[in-house]
Enzyme design. Structure first.
Site, PDB file in Angstrom:
ATOM      1  N   GLY A 188       8.252  10.954   6.623  1.00 12.88           N
ATOM      2  CA  GLY A 188       8.596  10.419   7.941  1.00 12.88           C
ATOM      3  C   GLY A 188       9.300   9.075   7.860  1.00 12.88           C
ATOM      4  O   GLY A 188      10.056   8.720   8.768  1.00 12.88           O
ATOM      5  N   ALA A 232       4.127   9.638   7.377  1.00 16.32           N
ATOM      6  CA  ALA A 232       2.970   9.781   8.261  1.00 16.32           C
ATOM      7  C   ALA A 232       1.742   9.189   7.585  1.00 16.32           C
ATOM      8  O   ALA A 232       1.614   9.248   6.357  1.00 16.32           O
ATOM      9  CB  ALA A 232       2.740  11.255   8.559  1.00 16.32           C
TER      10      ALA A 232
HETATM   11  N1  CO8 Z   1      -0.637   7.248   4.630  1.00 11.09           N
HETATM   12  C1  CO8 Z   1      -1.755   6.495   4.571  1.00 11.09           C
HETATM   13  N2  CO8 Z   1      -1.964   5.556   3.652  1.00 11.09           N
HETATM   14  C2  CO8 Z   1      -1.002   5.359   2.741  1.00 11.09           C
HETATM   15  C3  CO8 Z   1       0.197   6.102   2.739  1.00 11.09           C
HETATM   16  C4  CO8 Z   1       0.364   7.095   3.746  1.00 11.09           C
HETATM   17  N3  CO8 Z   1       1.487   7.830   3.849  1.00 11.09           N
HETATM   18  N4  CO8 Z   1       0.964   5.698   1.711  1.00 11.09           N
HETATM   19  C5  CO8 Z   1       0.261   4.723   1.093  1.00 11.09           C
HETATM   20  N5  CO8 Z   1      -0.922   4.521   1.717  1.00 11.09           N
HETATM   21  C6  CO8 Z   1      -1.987   3.588   1.358  1.00 11.09           C
HETATM   22  C7  CO8 Z   1      -2.686   4.038   0.081  1.00 11.09           C
HETATM   23  O1  CO8 Z   1      -3.647   5.010   0.374  1.00 11.09           O
HETATM   24  C8  CO8 Z   1      -3.270   2.739  -0.404  1.00 11.09           C
HETATM   25  O2  CO8 Z   1      -4.422   2.443   0.320  1.00 11.09           O
HETATM   26  P1  CO8 Z   1      -5.732   1.839  -0.460  1.00 11.09           P
HETATM   27  O3  CO8 Z   1      -5.276   0.512  -0.987  1.00 11.09           O
HETATM   28  O4  CO8 Z   1      -6.752   1.749   0.634  1.00 11.09           O
HETATM   29  O5  CO8 Z   1      -6.049   2.827  -1.535  1.00 11.09           O
HETATM   30  C9  CO8 Z   1      -2.220   1.723   0.001  1.00 11.09           C
HETATM   31  O6  CO8 Z   1      -1.422   2.346   1.014  1.00 11.09           O
HETATM   32  C10 CO8 Z   1      -1.298   1.379  -1.139  1.00 11.09           C
HETATM   33  O7  CO8 Z   1      -0.848   2.591  -1.698  1.00 11.09           O
HETATM   34  P2  CO8 Z   1      -0.618   2.765  -3.258  1.00 11.09           P
HETATM   35  O8  CO8 Z   1      -1.701   2.054  -3.998  1.00 11.09           O
HETATM   36  O9  CO8 Z   1      -0.432   4.216  -3.520  1.00 11.09           O
HETATM   37  O10 CO8 Z   1       0.718   1.933  -3.407  1.00 11.09           O
HETATM   38  P3  CO8 Z   1       1.916   2.123  -4.391  1.00 11.09           P
HETATM   39  O11 CO8 Z   1       2.860   1.026  -4.052  1.00 11.09           O
HETATM   40  O12 CO8 Z   1       1.468   2.290  -5.787  1.00 11.09           O
HETATM   41  O13 CO8 Z   1       2.590   3.556  -3.975  1.00 11.09           O
HETATM   42  C11 CO8 Z   1       3.537   5.168  -2.436  1.00 11.09           C
HETATM   43  C12 CO8 Z   1       3.213   3.684  -2.747  1.00 11.09           C
HETATM   44  C13 CO8 Z   1       4.507   5.730  -3.456  1.00 11.09           C
HETATM   45  C14 CO8 Z   1       4.179   5.117  -1.057  1.00 11.09           C
HETATM   46  C15 CO8 Z   1       2.257   5.997  -2.474  1.00 11.09           C
HETATM   47  O14 CO8 Z   1       1.261   5.346  -1.733  1.00 11.09           O
HETATM   48  C16 CO8 Z   1       2.441   7.371  -1.863  1.00 11.09           C
HETATM   49  O15 CO8 Z   1       2.887   8.279  -2.565  1.00 11.09           O
HETATM   50  N6  CO8 Z   1       2.099   7.531  -0.563  1.00 11.09           N
HETATM   51  C17 CO8 Z   1       2.251   8.793   0.125  1.00 11.09           C
HETATM   52  C18 CO8 Z   1       3.706   9.028   0.463  1.00 11.09           C
HETATM   53  C19 CO8 Z   1       3.934  10.378   1.129  1.00 11.09           C
HETATM   54  O16 CO8 Z   1       3.647  11.411   0.564  1.00 11.09           O
HETATM   55  N7  CO8 Z   1       4.510  10.317   2.325  1.00 11.09           N
HETATM   56  C20 CO8 Z   1       4.884  11.499   3.068  1.00 11.09           C
HETATM   57  C21 CO8 Z   1       3.814  11.831   4.029  1.00 11.09           C
HETATM   58  S1  CO8 Z   1       4.195  13.346   4.852  1.00 11.09           S
HETATM   59  C22 CO8 Z   1       5.185  12.876   6.105  1.00 11.09           C
HETATM   60  O17 CO8 Z   1       5.548  11.747   6.251  1.00 11.09           O
HETATM   61  C23 CO8 Z   1       5.598  13.928   7.050  1.00 11.09           C
HETATM   62  C24 CO8 Z   1       5.990  13.278   8.356  1.00 11.09           C
HETATM   63  C25 CO8 Z   1       6.577  14.256   9.258  1.00 11.09           C
HETATM   64  C26 CO8 Z   1       5.671  14.555  10.391  1.00 11.09           C
HETATM   65  C27 CO8 Z   1       6.363  15.274  11.430  1.00 11.09           C
HETATM   66  C28 CO8 Z   1       5.481  16.285  11.994  1.00 11.09           C
HETATM   67  C29 CO8 Z   1       6.128  17.157  12.916  1.00 11.09           C
END
Ligand code: CO8
Length: 261
Positions: free
Chosen positions: A112, A67
């Site tokens: 997600g 998400a």
């Molecule tokens: N949402 C928004 N932005 C994101 C997300 C995300 N999930 N993941 C990465 N980004 C953005 C970062 O904020 C960053 O933006 P900026 O350059 O503006 O700072 C850009 O993408 C690049 O990210 P990173 O610099 O962190 O890139 P890396 O390659 O080093 O790392 C990762 C990538 C490992 C994916 C890391 O970004 C991360 O940990 N992201 C979050 C992942 C996460 O926790 N996902 C689970 C979210 S919860 C979920 O999905 C629940 C869904 C179910 C919903 C159902 C409801 C009923």
């Protein structure tokens, strides 16, 4: 390259490759992307030219980072409610698409993003992929099918381990436990996804749709009820032109040409 949230690449053989196209946010599921993917799936559902659908992510880093947490932080509670409803519906629409689907997992498939891959029929992962369900470490639980589809795929003990620990798996680790069907070198992902799709593209489309329906519905019921579901799904294939084409092709010692009718 287009900046549309979902890129659609249709190939002559019926393979359709959908690319989640928000690489700058690691293809996170925001409102616009979810709406676009749902519209695309809706159109593909009745498109006889589309035989197998591959879903992958743009860029080298991520299949889908789950998400969109930044967008979520800006939403009011009713907006969150509407969004999670749409997200759940999207996963169910992927699962119910009446054609085979393959998740081609490049890079991160988290939360997600992992649930999206679980909604597909088959999964192929790049060696460098990283799959996981981090939700319990974010104070929530997988809410778009993760607690239901993962144990059905892997059994409860493995699913609980992965959900309780939020451990991330590499492509090879995911293949070893059956979370993905195959693993391949990063730069061969789409080629290998196409290889996985190739023998499916030559099968009869109505037979594929009915086999998928029989397997998916049958998994939810006892064996005797499942046999009735199979019988009903089989019956759908009997009046098809494609069944007669297969019989004619056998007699004439040639490959059948299926039309999905
Ligand atoms: N949402 C928004 N932005 C994101 C997300 C995300 N999930 N993941 C990465 N980004 C953005 C970062 O904020 C960053 O933006 P900026 O350059 O503006 O700072 C850009 O993408 C690049 O990210 P990173 O610099 O962190 O890139 P890396 O390659 O080093 O790392 C990762 C990538 C490992 C994916 C890391 O970004 C991360 O940990 N992201 C979050 C992942 C996460 O926790 N996902 C689970 C979210 S919860 C979920 O999905 C629940 C869904 C179910 C919903 C159902 C409801 C009923």
């Amino acid at each position: 390259m287009s900046d549309a949230p979902v890129l659609i690449d249709r190939q002559d053989d019926g393979l359709v490759i959908l690319t989640l196209n928000r690489p700058q946010r690691r293809n996170a599921l925001g409102k616009e992307l979810v709406t676009a993917l749902r519209q695309t799936l809706d159109a593909l559902a009745t498109d006889v030219e589309a035989r197998v659908v591959v879903i992958t992510g743009a860029g080298p880093k991520a299949f889908c980072a789950g998400a969109d947490l930044k967008e979520r932080a800006q939403m009011s509670p009713p907006e969150v409610q509407r969004f999670v409803t749409a997200l759940r519906a999207m996963m169910d629409e992927i699962a119910a698409l009446p054609k085979p689907t393959i998740a081609a997992i490049n890079g991160y498939a988290l939360g997600g993003g992992c649930e999206l891959a679980l909604s597909c029929d088959l999964r192929i992962a790049a060696e460098g992929a990283s799959l996981g369900l981090p939700e319990t470490h974010l104070g929530i639980i997988p809410g778009a099918g993760g607690t239901q589809r993962l144990p059905r795929l892997l059994g409860p003990a493995l699913a609980k381990e992965l959900i309780f620990t939020s451990r991330r798996l590499t492509g090879a680790e995911a293949a070893a436990i059956g979370l993905v069907n195959r693993v391949c070198p990063d730069d061969k992902l789409l080629e290998e996804a196409a290889n996985l799709a190739a023998p499916i593209l030559t099968a009869a489309p109505i037979a594929l749709a009915q086999a998928k329906a029989a397997i998916d519905a049958g998994l939810e019921v006892d064996l005797a009820s499942g046999m009735k579901i199979e019988k009903a799904c089989y019956a759908v294939t009997i009046p098809t032109e494609d069944r007669l084409e297969a019989l004619a092709a056998f007699k004439e010692k040639r490959r059948p040409q299926f039309k999905g009718r």
